[in-house]
Enzyme design. Structure first.
Site, PDB file in Angstrom:
ATOM      1  N   ILE A   1     -65.488 -16.671  77.660  1.00 26.02           N
ATOM      2  CA  ILE A   1     -66.050 -15.732  76.690  1.00 26.02           C
ATOM      3  C   ILE A   1     -67.570 -15.818  76.593  1.00 26.02           C
ATOM      4  O   ILE A   1     -68.194 -14.950  75.977  1.00 26.02           O
ATOM      5  CB  ILE A   1     -65.423 -15.903  75.292  1.00 26.02           C
ATOM      6  CG1 ILE A   1     -65.800 -17.253  74.671  1.00 26.02           C
ATOM      7  CG2 ILE A   1     -63.921 -15.703  75.332  1.00 26.02           C
ATOM      8  CD1 ILE A   1     -65.486 -17.335  73.181  1.00 26.02           C
TER       9      ILE A   1
ATOM     10  N   TYR B   1     -70.561 -28.804  65.082  1.00 22.82           N
ATOM     11  CA  TYR B   1     -69.373 -27.949  65.178  1.00 22.82           C
ATOM     12  C   TYR B   1     -69.331 -26.956  64.027  1.00 22.82           C
ATOM     13  O   TYR B   1     -69.148 -25.747  64.237  1.00 22.82           O
ATOM     14  CB  TYR B   1     -68.104 -28.803  65.181  1.00 22.82           C
ATOM     15  CG  TYR B   1     -66.846 -27.997  64.978  1.00 22.82           C
ATOM     16  CD1 TYR B   1     -66.325 -27.229  66.012  1.00 22.82           C
ATOM     17  CD2 TYR B   1     -66.189 -27.988  63.742  1.00 22.82           C
ATOM     18  CE1 TYR B   1     -65.173 -26.460  65.816  1.00 22.82           C
ATOM     19  CE2 TYR B   1     -65.042 -27.230  63.547  1.00 22.82           C
ATOM     20  CZ  TYR B   1     -64.537 -26.472  64.586  1.00 22.82           C
ATOM     21  OH  TYR B   1     -63.409 -25.722  64.394  1.00 22.82           O
TER      22      TYR B   1
END
Length: 304
Positions: free
Chosen positions: A42, A132
């Site tokens: 992606i 993250y």
């Protein structure tokens, strides 16, 4: 309600959520294109432009999920969790497809300014800790900036309970052993059974909800310690073997939120059925043999 004539396109179909979502969609006989991260990177904008077509419903399950590893791989985490989703959003906006982007409870830090903690609403202020968490919030923002009609779904503490590395799977294996198991009691959240989440995402796809940030997690709130004891109880092991400790005794590279439970109120207001209570979901997950909760990694037949 949107019809089933739309093609469902799943990214990250080889991962924990993506594989279960793919399997559930196949059981329902949906027209589907499910691609693993090795089949569809992606972070490549050309891939999104090539694959996504008018009328598709894209569910983005692709993500860099190594919370601690992200601390030393910031560029990769941002590429997969922020830039990649932006490419998907731009492609969907261009061709007239829909997009459901999966995000995380990690965007919250658990600080209620001294007030009593309560499950987070989608409109609550975010405060991500660690690479993250910041990369996932950046992904949400990039998606909605590029395609305001996209839907962002935050979930939390996702598990299969099978043979993998998720928290419930690990506790299940430990329950079969002997001796004391130390588990932190100062991290509280919303455990979410992956099969329930997969069904919820498909319901969202059918409902045609657009331009919203929603929370989808099993109902109820519990600490990691409480969750671990529940696993032991369901497995017929002595829950007293699980002992509470503080997070300080298990230092990790990335910080964890002390409280990140998610409210389903907006999910219900959108006309969707909230996920069942986490304890009921846990019982279902652990009722089957451990290896039966693992999805066959061979993807079902899909068509372009």
């Amino acid at each position: 309600m949107a019809g089933r004539s739309e093609r469902l396109v799943i990214t990250g179909a080889g991962g924990q959520l993506g594989s279960h979502l793919t399997a559930q969609a196949a059981r329902e006989g949906r027209d589907m294109l499910a691609l693993t991260s090795s089949q569809w990177d992606i972070t490549d904008p050309a891939a999104a432009e090539r694959i996504i077509r008018h009328g598709d419903v894209v569910i983005n399950c692709a993500a860099y999920t190594d919370v601690d590893g992200a601390e030393s791989n910031e560029a990769v985490a941002y590429a997969v969790n922020a830039t990649g989703p932006q490419h998907l959003a731009r492609a969907c906006a261009r061709v007239g497809a829909r997009l459901i982007h999966v995000s995380t409870d990690y965007v919250f830090d658990g600080d209620f300014g001294g007030a009593e903690p309560r499950p987070y609403e989608p409109t609550d202020e975010t405060a991500p800790q660690g690479v993250y968490a910041r990369s996932k919030l950046a992904g949400e923002q990039a998606v909605l900036a590029a395609f305001p009609e996209a839907a962002v779904v935050r979930t939390a503490w996702v598990y299969t309970g099978g043979t993998g590395k998720d928290f419930v799977a690990v506790m299940r294996r430990l329950a079969a052993g002997h001796g004391r198991v130390d588990v932190v009691d100062d991290q509280t959240g919303s455990p979410t059974y992956v099969a329930d989440l997969a069904e919820a995402l498909l319901a969202l796809a059918d409902a045609g909800v657009r331009g919203r940030v929603l929370h989808a997690a099993n109902e109820g709130v519990v600490s990691r310690f409480g969750q671990a004891r529940a696993v032991f109880e369901e497995c017929g092991a002595d829950p007293q073997r699980v002992r509470p400790v503080s997070s300080a005794q298990f230092p990790r590279p990335a910080p964890r939120s002390s409280y990140s439970a998610l409210s389903s109120r907006q999910w219900a207001l959108a006309g969707l059925t909230p996920l069942r209570h986490w304890r009921s979901a846990l019982a279902t997950a652990l009722a089957a043999p451990a290896n039966s909760t693992s999805i066959d990694r061979r993807l079902p037949s899909t068509r372009d």
